[in-house]
Design a protein around this motif. Structure first.
Motif, PDB file in Angstrom:
ATOM      1  N   ARG A 122       0.824  -1.214   0.000  1.00 55.96           N
ATOM      2  CA  ARG A 122       0.000   0.000   0.000  1.00 55.96           C
ATOM      3  C   ARG A 122       0.855   1.260   0.000  1.00 55.96           C
ATOM      4  O   ARG A 122       0.450   2.297  -0.544  1.00 55.96           O
ATOM      5  CB  ARG A 122      -0.932  -0.019   1.210  1.00 55.96           C
ATOM      6  N   LYS A 123       2.041   1.159   0.605  1.00 55.48           N
ATOM      7  CA  LYS A 123       2.916   2.327   0.612  1.00 55.48           C
ATOM      8  C   LYS A 123       3.539   2.558  -0.756  1.00 55.48           C
ATOM      9  O   LYS A 123       3.767   3.699  -1.175  1.00 55.48           O
ATOM     10  CB  LYS A 123       4.008   2.130   1.671  1.00 55.48           C
ATOM     11  N   LEU A 124       3.825   1.468  -1.482  1.00 54.64           N
ATOM     12  CA  LEU A 124       4.500   1.615  -2.774  1.00 54.64           C
ATOM     13  C   LEU A 124       3.523   1.865  -3.920  1.00 54.64           C
ATOM     14  O   LEU A 124       3.823   2.640  -4.844  1.00 54.64           O
ATOM     15  CB  LEU A 124       5.333   0.358  -3.069  1.00 54.64           C
ATOM     16  N   PHE A 125       2.355   1.224  -3.907  1.00 55.43           N
ATOM     17  CA  PHE A 125       1.488   1.250  -5.087  1.00 55.43           C
ATOM     18  C   PHE A 125       0.158   1.969  -4.864  1.00 55.43           C
ATOM     19  O   PHE A 125      -0.546   2.233  -5.843  1.00 55.43           O
ATOM     20  CB  PHE A 125       1.218  -0.188  -5.565  1.00 55.43           C
ATOM     21  N   ASP A 126      -0.238   2.232  -3.640  1.00 59.37           N
ATOM     22  CA  ASP A 126      -1.493   2.923  -3.351  1.00 59.37           C
ATOM     23  C   ASP A 126      -2.668   2.230  -4.045  1.00 59.37           C
ATOM     24  O   ASP A 126      -3.293   2.789  -4.957  1.00 59.37           O
ATOM     25  CB  ASP A 126      -1.420   4.390  -3.782  1.00 59.37           C
ATOM     26  N   PRO A 127      -2.978   0.978  -3.679  1.00 60.59           N
ATOM     27  CA  PRO A 127      -4.099   0.281  -4.335  1.00 60.59           C
ATOM     28  C   PRO A 127      -5.432   0.963  -4.008  1.00 60.59           C
ATOM     29  O   PRO A 127      -5.590   1.619  -2.983  1.00 60.59           O
ATOM     30  CB  PRO A 127      -4.029  -1.125  -3.712  1.00 60.59           C
ATOM     31  N   GLY A 128      -6.375   0.782  -4.886  1.00 61.92           N
ATOM     32  CA  GLY A 128      -7.695   1.397  -4.720  1.00 61.92           C
ATOM     33  C   GLY A 128      -7.821   2.777  -5.358  1.00 61.92           C
ATOM     34  O   GLY A 128      -8.844   3.450  -5.162  1.00 61.92           O
ATOM     35  N   ARG A 129      -6.806   3.217  -6.099  1.00 63.63           N
ATOM     36  CA  ARG A 129      -6.928   4.520  -6.772  1.00 63.63           C
ATOM     37  C   ARG A 129      -8.056   4.466  -7.809  1.00 63.63           C
ATOM     38  O   ARG A 129      -8.234   3.459  -8.497  1.00 63.63           O
ATOM     39  CB  ARG A 129      -5.618   4.893  -7.471  1.00 63.63           C
ATOM     40  N   GLU A 130      -8.805   5.557  -7.903  1.00 61.41           N
ATOM     41  CA  GLU A 130      -9.965   5.615  -8.806  1.00 61.41           C
ATOM     42  C   GLU A 130      -9.543   6.066 -10.200  1.00 61.41           C
ATOM     43  O   GLU A 130      -8.613   6.862 -10.357  1.00 61.41           O
ATOM     44  CB  GLU A 130     -11.015   6.588  -8.267  1.00 61.41           C
ATOM     45  N   ALA A 131     -10.250   5.523 -11.175  1.00 65.64           N
ATOM     46  CA  ALA A 131     -10.130   5.994 -12.559  1.00 65.64           C
ATOM     47  C   ALA A 131     -11.451   6.653 -12.920  1.00 65.64           C
ATOM     48  O   ALA A 131     -12.523   6.038 -12.786  1.00 65.64           O
ATOM     49  CB  ALA A 131      -9.819   4.829 -13.497  1.00 65.64           C
ATOM     50  N   THR A 132     -11.441   7.904 -13.337  1.00 61.52           N
ATOM     51  CA  THR A 132     -12.668   8.669 -13.616  1.00 61.52           C
ATOM     52  C   THR A 132     -12.671   9.151 -15.049  1.00 61.52           C
ATOM     53  O   THR A 132     -11.623   9.460 -15.620  1.00 61.52           O
ATOM     54  CB  THR A 132     -12.759   9.859 -12.667  1.00 61.52           C
ATOM     55  N   HIS A 133     -13.888   9.185 -15.617  1.00 55.21           N
ATOM     56  CA  HIS A 133     -14.106   9.765 -16.946  1.00 55.21           C
ATOM     57  C   HIS A 133     -15.361  10.650 -16.873  1.00 55.21           C
ATOM     58  O   HIS A 133     -16.397  10.216 -16.339  1.00 55.21           O
ATOM     59  CB  HIS A 133     -14.292   8.673 -18.008  1.00 55.21           C
ATOM     60  N   ALA A 134     -15.266  11.841 -17.372  1.00 57.23           N
ATOM     61  CA  ALA A 134     -16.398  12.777 -17.316  1.00 57.23           C
ATOM     62  C   ALA A 134     -17.506  12.338 -18.262  1.00 57.23           C
ATOM     63  O   ALA A 134     -17.258  11.831 -19.364  1.00 57.23           O
ATOM     64  CB  ALA A 134     -15.924  14.178 -17.674  1.00 57.23           C
ATOM     65  N   VAL A 135     -18.761  12.539 -17.821  1.00 59.03           N
ATOM     66  CA  VAL A 135     -19.964  12.271 -18.646  1.00 59.03           C
ATOM     67  C   VAL A 135     -20.534  13.630 -19.058  1.00 59.03           C
ATOM     68  O   VAL A 135     -20.988  14.411 -18.218  1.00 59.03           O
ATOM     69  CB  VAL A 135     -21.000  11.459 -17.855  1.00 59.03           C
ATOM     70  N   THR A 136     -20.452  13.897 -20.368  1.00 58.43           N
ATOM     71  CA  THR A 136     -20.882  15.213 -20.875  1.00 58.43           C
ATOM     72  C   THR A 136     -22.038  15.025 -21.846  1.00 58.43           C
ATOM     73  O   THR A 136     -22.074  14.060 -22.629  1.00 58.43           O
ATOM     74  CB  THR A 136     -19.717  15.932 -21.578  1.00 58.43           C
ATOM     75  N   VAL A 137     -22.961  15.973 -21.761  1.00 62.25           N
ATOM     76  CA  VAL A 137     -24.112  16.002 -22.675  1.00 62.25           C
ATOM     77  C   VAL A 137     -24.196  17.416 -23.254  1.00 62.25           C
ATOM     78  O   VAL A 137     -24.368  18.382 -22.492  1.00 62.25           O
ATOM     79  CB  VAL A 137     -25.415  15.638 -21.934  1.00 62.25           C
ATOM     80  N   ARG A 138     -24.027  17.493 -24.578  1.00 59.22           N
ATOM     81  CA  ARG A 138     -24.050  18.762 -25.274  1.00 59.22           C
ATOM     82  C   ARG A 138     -23.077  19.772 -24.657  1.00 59.22           C
ATOM     83  O   ARG A 138     -23.396  20.930 -24.397  1.00 59.22           O
ATOM     84  CB  ARG A 138     -25.471  19.342 -25.280  1.00 59.22           C
ATOM     85  N   GLY A 139     -21.919  19.264 -24.395  1.00 52.96           N
ATOM     86  CA  GLY A 139     -20.867  20.120 -23.891  1.00 52.96           C
ATOM     87  C   GLY A 139     -20.932  20.427 -22.417  1.00 52.96           C
ATOM     88  O   GLY A 139     -20.079  21.162 -21.905  1.00 52.96           O
ATOM     89  N   THR A 140     -21.906  19.883 -21.725  1.00 50.70           N
ATOM     90  CA  THR A 140     -22.027  20.154 -20.290  1.00 50.70           C
ATOM     91  C   THR A 140     -21.773  18.860 -19.525  1.00 50.70           C
ATOM     92  O   THR A 140     -22.376  17.819 -19.821  1.00 50.70           O
ATOM     93  CB  THR A 140     -23.421  20.678 -19.963  1.00 50.70           C
ATOM     94  N   MET A 141     -20.868  18.896 -18.520  1.00 50.70           N
ATOM     95  CA  MET A 141     -20.566  17.724 -17.718  1.00 50.70           C
ATOM     96  C   MET A 141     -21.650  17.539 -16.667  1.00 50.70           C
ATOM     97  O   MET A 141     -21.891  18.444 -15.856  1.00 50.70           O
ATOM     98  CB  MET A 141     -19.218  17.869 -17.021  1.00 50.70           C
ATOM     99  N   ILE A 142     -22.306  16.423 -16.731  1.00 52.11           N
ATOM    100  CA  ILE A 142     -23.367  16.154 -15.768  1.00 52.11           C
ATOM    101  C   ILE A 142     -22.896  15.235 -14.640  1.00 52.11           C
ATOM    102  O   ILE A 142     -23.643  14.974 -13.698  1.00 52.11           O
ATOM    103  CB  ILE A 142     -24.575  15.530 -16.486  1.00 52.11           C
ATOM    104  N   GLY A 143     -21.700  14.705 -14.740  1.00 50.58           N
ATOM    105  CA  GLY A 143     -21.153  13.812 -13.716  1.00 50.58           C
ATOM    106  C   GLY A 143     -19.931  13.083 -14.267  1.00 50.58           C
ATOM    107  O   GLY A 143     -19.352  13.453 -15.301  1.00 50.58           O
ATOM    108  N   GLU A 144     -19.571  12.048 -13.597  1.00 50.79           N
ATOM    109  CA  GLU A 144     -18.406  11.284 -14.059  1.00 50.79           C
ATOM    110  C   GLU A 144     -18.576   9.806 -13.695  1.00 50.79           C
ATOM    111  O   GLU A 144     -19.199   9.469 -12.675  1.00 50.79           O
ATOM    112  CB  GLU A 144     -17.117  11.823 -13.450  1.00 50.79           C
ATOM    113  N   ALA A 145     -18.033   8.943 -14.562  1.00 52.08           N
ATOM    114  CA  ALA A 145     -18.027   7.494 -14.325  1.00 52.08           C
ATOM    115  C   ALA A 145     -16.755   7.171 -13.551  1.00 52.08           C
ATOM    116  O   ALA A 145     -15.659   7.595 -13.915  1.00 52.08           O
ATOM    117  CB  ALA A 145     -18.085   6.744 -15.631  1.00 52.08           C
ATOM    118  N   VAL A 146     -16.910   6.397 -12.511  1.00 50.53           N
ATOM    119  CA  VAL A 146     -15.781   6.071 -11.615  1.00 50.53           C
ATOM    120  C   VAL A 146     -15.642   4.560 -11.556  1.00 50.53           C
ATOM    121  O   VAL A 146     -16.628   3.830 -11.407  1.00 50.53           O
ATOM    122  CB  VAL A 146     -16.017   6.640 -10.206  1.00 50.53           C
TER     123      VAL A 146
END
Length: 466
Positions: A122-146
């Motif tokens: 856990r000290k070397l690799f920090d497991p559990g880090r999140e990967a996020t991608h923004a969810v946009t509709v017509r140029g507006t971000m309404i949230g993100e997928a995690v």
């Protein structure tokens, strides 16, 4: 004794190979752990991107069909296709609230890793880090997928992969050490031959030679060893020859000096005694007052002649070849006992089998004994000197050896055999006859000289030493 406490070369090299192998396994394990962590993050990043695109399509579909009551977000389809043990997928609204979330259960086959590994990982690799991608509709971000992996599951899977490497190391490393040790033992087996050769050379056996070896390094050592042995043998032979010549020159000088003293100084002393006797007769008739001076001159000349006889006896020994070694030594010992003022400090014991010795051996032994007894006579600290000369049959090839023991009771550092000529001259004479000499001193008093000389001498040595 200390050599047995030093680490064995084979063991030391084997331990180094084991240490290097362990480091290599550790490096490989670290590489696999890094690659596994990178692969996990690449996978969950792709899952987060897939979920974001899916949610965008759902939002666009809702707007196209004008169906605002449709459920959003709907991650069931994505979760069903990508879900794996420990994987979590969620949609986080723009205000930070998690609207929907799916998590896969942990696999029951990975087991629980040790706490030390958990802390380090856990000290070397920090497991559990999140990967996020923004969810946009017509140029507006309404949230993100995690997307993320449960830290406990990721750590357990990493330990599972590392454990297989550790198990492989536990099996391969001992086998590797055994093979390396066996190979080194086979490769270093010629070192025993080299050690035996060095031990033989240390005992003055210069006939020792090393055979050719398979390894180039050991062959080079063998060639240098053989060359050194040949050079030492040649050098010692030349040194022995030079020593024999020096002894011959020394004896010739002694004979020459004895002749000069006898012919010149002895005749002069005889003439002085004759003149003193003539002057004594003349003074008895004409001047009796001169009689004490004439007697004094006569006594002085007589004392000088006695001293001259002793010096001539030491410079020119009797003919050992004619009288025999035993008779010559008995006469030498009797002469010193006669000059020791009634105190018999010299004792001798001889073997009757000493009459057929070569002239070189007899003359050399006589000179050694003469030097030792002369030193004993000059140093009154030794009150008793014992001489023993014996002939023994050697175990090898029936050869005979002559052994000489000279012991005294003098003080250490002032013993009879170390004064005067000293050990150096005696060693030279013994070396010229191909023998060996040892000298030991007692803790409080006394010393012992031990000389061993082969009874048979090479003809060239006899000619040189005669």
């Amino acid at each position: 004794m200390w050599n047995h406490l030093k680490p064995d070369l084979k063991l030391r090299l084997t331990l180094r190979v084991a240490a290097i192998s362990t480091l290599c396994f550790a490096a490989i394990s670290a590489y696999f752990l890094v690659e596994a962590d990178r692969s996990v993050h690449t996978r969950i990043d792709a899952i987060a991107g897939l979920a974001a695109r899916t949610l965008e399509l759902q939002q666009n579909k809702i707007q196209w069909v004008n169906h605002p009551r449709a459920e959003f977000p709907d991650l069931d389809n994505v979760a069903a296709s990508v879900m794996a043990p420990g994987l979590c997928l969620a949609f986080r609204a723009g205000n930070g609230d998690t609207v929907q979330r799916f998590c896969g259960g942990a696999s029951g086959t990975t087991g629980h890793p040790p706490q030390a590994f958990v802390t380090l990982y856990r000290k070397l690799f920090d497991p559990g880090r999140e990967a996020t991608h923004a969810v946009t509709v017509r140029g507006t971000m309404i949230g993100e997928a995690v997307a993320w992996i449960d830290p406990a599951v990721q750590t357990a899977e990493a330990w599972h992969d590392a454990g297989r490497l550790i198990a492989a190391l536990a099996i391969v490393l001992p086998l590797l050490c055994v093979l390396v040790y066996a190979a080194l033992a086979r490769a270093l087996r010629p070192t025993r031959i080299i050690r035996d050769g060095l031990e033989r050379m240390a005992t003055d056996d210069l006939t020792a030679r090393l055979p050719p070896f398979e390894l180039a390094e050991l062959s080079a050592i063998g060639e240098v060893f053989n060359h050194l042995a040949e050079r030492l043998s040649t050098t010692l032979a030349e040194r022995s020859e030079l020593t024999r010549r020096l002894i011959v020159v020394q004896d010739e000088e002694r004979r020459h000096l004895a002749r000069e003293l006898h012919d010149e100084f002895g005749q002069s002393l005889a003439a002085i005694r004759a003149l003193a006797a003539s002057a004594h007769q003349t003074a008895a008739q004409d001047c009796p007052a001169l009689l004490p001076e004439c007697d004094g001159i006569s006594r002085t000349a007589t004392g000088m002649m006695e001293t001259l006889r002793g010096a001539l006896f030491r410079l020119r020994p009797p003919d050992v070849d004619e009288l025999g070694l035993v008779a010559s030594l008995e006469g030498l010992v009797a002469g010193w006992n006669g000059r020791s003022r009634g105190q018999p400090r010299f004792e001798c014991r001889f073997d009757c089998a000493l009459e057929s010795l070569p002239a070189a051996v007899g003359a050399g032994l006589y000179r050694i004994v003469q030097e030792a007894l002369t030193n004993a006579a000059k140093h009154a600290c030794a009150t008793r000197v014992t001489l023993e000369l014996t002939a023994r049959d050697a175990a090898a090839q029936g050869d005979r050896t002559i052994e000489l023991y000279i012991a005294d009771d003098g003080r250490p550092g002032d013993t009879a055999v170390t004064a005067g000529m000293g050990l150096l001259g005696m060693r030279e004479r013994v070396a010229a006859l191909g023998g060996r000499l040892s000298f030991e001193t007692g803790a409080d008093r006394g010393a012992t000289l031990h000389v061993v000389i082969p009874a048979s001498v090479h003809p060239t040595v006899m000619e040189r030493a005669a």
